[in-house]
Design an enzyme around this catalytic site. Structure first.
Site, PDB file in Angstrom:
ATOM      1  CD  GLU A  93      35.048  76.864  -9.811  1.00  0.00           C
ATOM      2  OE1 GLU A  93      35.695  77.518 -10.505  1.00  0.00           O
ATOM      3  OE2 GLU A  93      34.076  76.256 -10.035  1.00  0.00           O
ATOM      4  CD  GLU A 144      28.942  81.175 -12.248  1.00  0.00           C
ATOM      5  OE1 GLU A 144      27.719  81.195 -11.483  1.00  0.00           O
ATOM      6  OE2 GLU A 144      29.232  81.602 -13.499  1.00  0.00           O
TER       7      GLU A 144
END
Length: 359
Positions: free
Chosen positions: A175, A318
């Site tokens: 994310e 991430e």
């Protein structure tokens, strides 16, 4: 084909017990003391149960990075400005972020999804699934409507389905969204009953004063919106984020397609918690990659009944921890396929363990 969230949940089945048992039996025939590879053996059994294959492999895997902005950034809860979200999305797409480096090392594809970035983005490799231009400020009212939360969840399901149709059989959650640790802390507090002050962390690296302010913002958001802890979609819509909802859909979609889903850090684990509250069986399909430095993360993993594979003091997000865990998944799969049995190697097996009370 058009699905509802309940349709997807209806497709999620228990793990295949016979395959898991056969994997456990095979592990005990390998040239090692039983259980001596610890979590790798547990992982091998889980992967067999998920896939129905005693010796699975995952040559095609995808790291899905969901990106969205958060209106709560107006409250000054982050060390970075909101414009970093679209800037980082372009960095992912150009291959320059940490997740790109780790993905290349692990031979994984990065799928970057704009599910709610507050900017107009265009790139040939960007998956454009924008539900809205970022959430509203949850400290003042609902982050989004229920319909928008549902649409974001289903967008995540659709991204998985498209990847599965192209041959992907394993997924990693990732994310990007400035402010998303605040939304995650709010969801955690509502779904677990843990006080906001114990759920918030330093996120991008805020100081003590901002940390106290962040906890007060979470408290205010919960008080203003009164999310229903028994209705995970209501919680998502009132104090959540579009990328968190999207990752919830990724997890539900992976489970529906009998694919393992590697959970990254705190934000991804919050999406996992929402998915588990929607359908308890999804937890069987999850692999916890690592324990991040966010203080609430280990408590969320306990809620999910998951034990992290790695302890690296990471807090980047991430999908970076998830990407590193792919090497452990590969190791577990290769042990099953390549390691000799006592019989094939001509080695004498040890005596079976005897329980104390059986003596």
């Amino acid at each position: 084909m058009s699905y509802s969230i309940s349709d997807i949940i209806g497709l999620i089945a228990p793990l295949q017990k016979k395959a898991a048992e056969s994997a456990a039996e095979h592990l005990d025939r390998l040239t090692k003391p039983p259980g001596s590879l610890g979590k790798l053996e547990e992982l091998a059994v889980q992967l067999a149960g998920i896939t129905g294959q005693v010796k699975p492999s995952f040559p095609q895997r995808a790291i899905i990075v969901m990106a969205a902005d958060h209106g709560v950034c107006e409250e000054g809860i982050s060390a970075f400005p909101a414009e970093v979200t679209p800037q980082m999305v372009l960095n992912f797409l150009s291959g320059g972020a940490a997740i790109n480096v780790f993905a290349r090392q692990a031979s994984a594809e990065v799928l970057c999804v704009d599910i709610g970035v507050n900017a107009e983005l265009s790139h040939p490799d960007l998956l454009e699934r924008k539900v809205r231009m970022g959430t509203a400020n949850m400290a003042l009212g609902p982050a989004m409507s229920r319909a928008e939360a549902e649409a974001a969840v289903l967008a995540g399901v659709a991204v998985v389905e498209e990847a599965v149709n192209k041959g992907t059989t394993l997924f990693v959650t990732g994310e990007m969204g400035i402010g998303n640790t605040t939304a995650s802390a709010a969801i955690m507090s509502v779904l677990t009953g843990i006080a906001p002050a114990e759920c918030v962390g330093r996120g991008t690296g805020i100081d003590e004063r901002k940390l106290e302010h962040k906890a007060s913002v979470v408290e205010r958001a919960i008080a203003v919106n009164q999310p229903d802890a028994n209705d995970p979609v209501d919680v998502l819509s009132k104090v959540g984020g579009l990328e968190i909802a999207g990752l919830t859909g990724v997890i539900l979609g992976a489970a529906a397609h009998r694919c393992p889903v590697v959970i990254d850090g705190f934000i991804s684990s919050i999406a996992a918690l929402v998915a588990q509250r929607l359908c308890a069986e999804t937890a069987s399909y999850m692999v916890a990659s690592h324990h991040s430095q966010e203080p609430g993360h280990i408590q969320v993993l306990r809620e999910l009944g998951l034990s992290p594979m790695l302890e690296l003091n990471m807090r980047l997000g991430e999908g970076t921890g998830g990407a590193l865990a792919l090497h452990l998944i590969d190791g577990a799969c290769r042990i099953m396929k390549e390691m000799a049995t006592f019989e094939s190697a001509g080695i004498s097996a040890g005596e079976p363990a005897v329980e104390e009370d059986a003596k």
